[in-house]
Design a protein around this motif. Structure first.
Motif, PDB file in Angstrom:
ATOM      1  N   LEU A 248       4.789 -23.851  21.355  1.00 50.32           N
ATOM      2  CA  LEU A 248       4.990 -25.154  22.404  1.00 50.32           C
ATOM      3  C   LEU A 248       5.449 -24.881  23.688  1.00 50.32           C
ATOM      4  O   LEU A 248       5.986 -23.680  23.956  1.00 50.32           O
ATOM      5  CB  LEU A 248       6.183 -25.740  21.718  1.00 50.32           C
ATOM      6  CG  LEU A 248       5.993 -26.623  20.465  1.00 50.32           C
ATOM      7  CD1 LEU A 248       7.415 -27.281  20.342  1.00 50.32           C
ATOM      8  CD2 LEU A 248       5.096 -27.763  20.548  1.00 50.32           C
ATOM      9  N   SER A 249       4.936 -25.567  24.803  1.00 55.57           N
ATOM     10  CA  SER A 249       5.466 -25.596  25.976  1.00 55.57           C
ATOM     11  C   SER A 249       6.205 -26.622  26.471  1.00 55.57           C
ATOM     12  O   SER A 249       5.771 -27.738  26.300  1.00 55.57           O
ATOM     13  CB  SER A 249       4.430 -24.818  27.137  1.00 55.57           C
ATOM     14  OG  SER A 249       4.970 -24.950  28.393  1.00 55.57           O
ATOM     15  N   SER A 250       7.670 -26.528  26.988  1.00 52.33           N
ATOM     16  CA  SER A 250       8.268 -27.826  27.218  1.00 52.33           C
ATOM     17  C   SER A 250       8.820 -27.600  28.590  1.00 52.33           C
ATOM     18  O   SER A 250       9.092 -26.500  29.146  1.00 52.33           O
ATOM     19  CB  SER A 250       9.468 -28.140  26.043  1.00 52.33           C
ATOM     20  OG  SER A 250       8.723 -28.019  24.877  1.00 52.33           O
ATOM     21  N   CYS A 251       9.506 -28.470  29.094  1.00 50.78           N
ATOM     22  CA  CYS A 251      10.118 -28.623  30.369  1.00 50.78           C
ATOM     23  C   CYS A 251      11.779 -28.868  30.133  1.00 50.78           C
ATOM     24  O   CYS A 251      11.905 -29.964  29.462  1.00 50.78           O
ATOM     25  CB  CYS A 251       9.733 -29.666  31.415  1.00 50.78           C
ATOM     26  SG  CYS A 251      10.441 -29.746  32.773  1.00 50.78           S
TER      27      CYS A 251
ATOM     28  N   THR B 299       8.246 -21.893  23.066  1.00 46.68           N
ATOM     29  CA  THR B 299       8.785 -21.909  21.854  1.00 46.68           C
ATOM     30  C   THR B 299       7.695 -21.502  20.784  1.00 46.68           C
ATOM     31  O   THR B 299       6.463 -21.982  20.938  1.00 46.68           O
ATOM     32  CB  THR B 299       9.222 -23.304  21.554  1.00 46.68           C
ATOM     33  OG1 THR B 299      10.196 -23.750  22.780  1.00 46.68           O
ATOM     34  CG2 THR B 299      10.183 -23.380  20.316  1.00 46.68           C
TER      35      THR B 299
ATOM     36  N   TYR C  64      11.299 -29.473  16.602  1.00 50.95           N
ATOM     37  CA  TYR C  64      11.750 -28.663  17.847  1.00 50.95           C
ATOM     38  C   TYR C  64      12.869 -29.851  18.571  1.00 50.95           C
ATOM     39  O   TYR C  64      14.187 -29.596  18.761  1.00 50.95           O
ATOM     40  CB  TYR C  64      10.558 -28.650  18.928  1.00 50.95           C
ATOM     41  CG  TYR C  64      11.221 -28.261  20.150  1.00 50.95           C
ATOM     42  CD1 TYR C  64      11.785 -26.869  20.156  1.00 50.95           C
ATOM     43  CD2 TYR C  64      11.094 -28.446  21.309  1.00 50.95           C
ATOM     44  CE1 TYR C  64      12.314 -26.048  20.989  1.00 50.95           C
ATOM     45  CE2 TYR C  64      11.453 -27.691  22.547  1.00 50.95           C
ATOM     46  CZ  TYR C  64      12.067 -26.494  22.354  1.00 50.95           C
ATOM     47  OH  TYR C  64      12.532 -25.772  23.492  1.00 50.95           O
TER      48      TYR C  64
ATOM     49  N   ILE D 146      14.903 -32.348  27.016  1.00 50.17           N
ATOM     50  CA  ILE D 146      13.649 -31.643  26.843  1.00 50.17           C
ATOM     51  C   ILE D 146      12.214 -32.528  26.953  1.00 50.17           C
ATOM     52  O   ILE D 146      11.964 -33.302  26.133  1.00 50.17           O
ATOM     53  CB  ILE D 146      13.439 -31.197  25.407  1.00 50.17           C
ATOM     54  CG1 ILE D 146      14.628 -30.361  25.039  1.00 50.17           C
ATOM     55  CG2 ILE D 146      12.142 -30.023  25.177  1.00 50.17           C
ATOM     56  CD1 ILE D 146      15.290 -29.348  25.873  1.00 50.17           C
ATOM     57  N   GLY D 147      11.508 -32.412  28.027  1.00 48.90           N
ATOM     58  CA  GLY D 147      10.336 -33.065  28.180  1.00 48.90           C
ATOM     59  C   GLY D 147       9.027 -32.305  28.144  1.00 48.90           C
ATOM     60  O   GLY D 147       8.793 -31.280  28.095  1.00 48.90           O
ATOM     61  N   ASN D 148       7.959 -33.283  27.993  1.00 45.99           N
ATOM     62  CA  ASN D 148       6.578 -32.724  28.038  1.00 45.99           C
ATOM     63  C   ASN D 148       6.350 -31.600  27.175  1.00 45.99           C
ATOM     64  O   ASN D 148       5.469 -30.686  27.521  1.00 45.99           O
ATOM     65  CB  ASN D 148       6.223 -32.068  29.674  1.00 45.99           C
ATOM     66  CG  ASN D 148       6.473 -33.374  30.605  1.00 45.99           C
ATOM     67  OD1 ASN D 148       6.170 -34.507  30.311  1.00 45.99           O
ATOM     68  ND2 ASN D 148       6.986 -33.045  31.579  1.00 45.99           N
ATOM     69  N   SER D 149       6.608 -31.719  25.812  1.00 43.14           N
ATOM     70  CA  SER D 149       6.537 -30.841  24.679  1.00 43.14           C
ATOM     71  C   SER D 149       4.920 -30.959  24.625  1.00 43.14           C
ATOM     72  O   SER D 149       4.488 -31.846  24.246  1.00 43.14           O
ATOM     73  CB  SER D 149       7.526 -31.065  23.654  1.00 43.14           C
ATOM     74  OG  SER D 149       8.569 -30.520  23.914  1.00 43.14           O
TER      75      SER D 149
ATOM     76  N   ASP E  82      12.907 -19.298  21.123  1.00 42.30           N
ATOM     77  CA  ASP E  82      12.721 -20.293  22.302  1.00 42.30           C
ATOM     78  C   ASP E  82      13.215 -19.563  23.734  1.00 42.30           C
ATOM     79  O   ASP E  82      14.309 -19.376  23.854  1.00 42.30           O
ATOM     80  CB  ASP E  82      13.878 -21.285  21.872  1.00 42.30           C
ATOM     81  CG  ASP E  82      13.812 -22.706  22.703  1.00 42.30           C
ATOM     82  OD1 ASP E  82      12.423 -22.982  22.730  1.00 42.30           O
ATOM     83  OD2 ASP E  82      14.767 -23.336  22.871  1.00 42.30           O
TER      84      ASP E  82
ATOM     85  N   VAL F 140       6.626 -30.650  16.797  1.00 46.46           N
ATOM     86  CA  VAL F 140       7.381 -31.286  17.766  1.00 46.46           C
ATOM     87  C   VAL F 140       8.573 -32.103  17.130  1.00 46.46           C
ATOM     88  O   VAL F 140       9.515 -32.102  17.910  1.00 46.46           O
ATOM     89  CB  VAL F 140       6.351 -32.383  18.271  1.00 46.46           C
ATOM     90  CG1 VAL F 140       7.273 -33.357  19.389  1.00 46.46           C
ATOM     91  CG2 VAL F 140       5.332 -31.424  19.061  1.00 46.46           C
TER      92      VAL F 140
END
Length: 202
Positions: free
Chosen positions: A146-149, A180, A73, A127-130, A194, A70
């Protein structure tokens, strides 16, 4: 054993015990006797066991890997913003600390295309909610997903010559999921893929 030998041996033992007594005083002063007591009347000091919190990696390698990825990233995107803010600058070397393989080559190619068109990106993506979705530390090359918004509503394509906005599709999605993949290389964790999921708003 002669009397002088016994004296020398007894004196050596007392000298050897000094560090132990000092350590006991440092960790628990109450365990040490007052200066007015004699050697024979002292209550034996007990050095307490110091409870230390194990490092994150010692406690749980999986959680340590998640936290490291995290952080990497976040630094990856910090360098990406720098790269696209001025494609003419030599910033890809900094990006190589956090990116490799497909992610690095795509970033360098995209920056080169922007430079060729005389364009750059201004502002800042969010980049949020990773969240970690998968961890595989038992592989030859450990990996984490990872999954992010991604929110690019404040990251604008502009013409470098005049600073004016460049044309972009009006129907483009400005908030979407990004998937990611990071791998642990000899010099640390690196983003290797990514992938924007532009059909998945967030």
């Amino acid at each position: 054993m002669t009397r002088p030998q016994r004296r020398r041996r007894h004196g050596w033992k007392r000298m050897r015990s000094v560090p132990v007594i000092l350590a006991a005083c440092a960790f628990a002063a109450s365990a040490c006797t007052s200066s007015g007591e004699t050697e024979n009347n002292k209550t034996p000091s007990v050095v307490p066991t110091v409870s230390t919190t194990p490092s994150q990696e010692q406690a749980d390698p999986t959680e340590a890997a998640k936290a490291d990825v995290v952080k990497v990233y976040a630094m990856y995107w910090k360098e990406m913003v720098r790269l696209f803010a001025d494609p003419s600058a030599n910033t890809s070397d900094s990006l190589k600390r956090y990116a490799a393989s497909e992610a690095l080559s795509k970033a360098e190619t995209s920056a080169a295309n922007l430079k060729a068109r005389g364009r750059q990106l201004a502002g800042q993506p969010i980049i949020g909610n990773s969240a970690v979705t998968a961890v595989a530390l038992d592989r030859q090359v450990p990996s984490v997903k990872l999954s992010s918004c991604m929110d690019v509503s404040n990251w604008h394509l502009i013409e470098k010559a005049n600073g004016q906005p460049a044309p972009v599709p009006s129907e483009r999605l400005v908030k979407y999921v990004v998937v990611t993949t990071a791998e642990k290389w000899p010099d640390g964790w690196k983003v290797i893929r990514d992938e924007p999921q532009e059909g998945q708003p967030c």
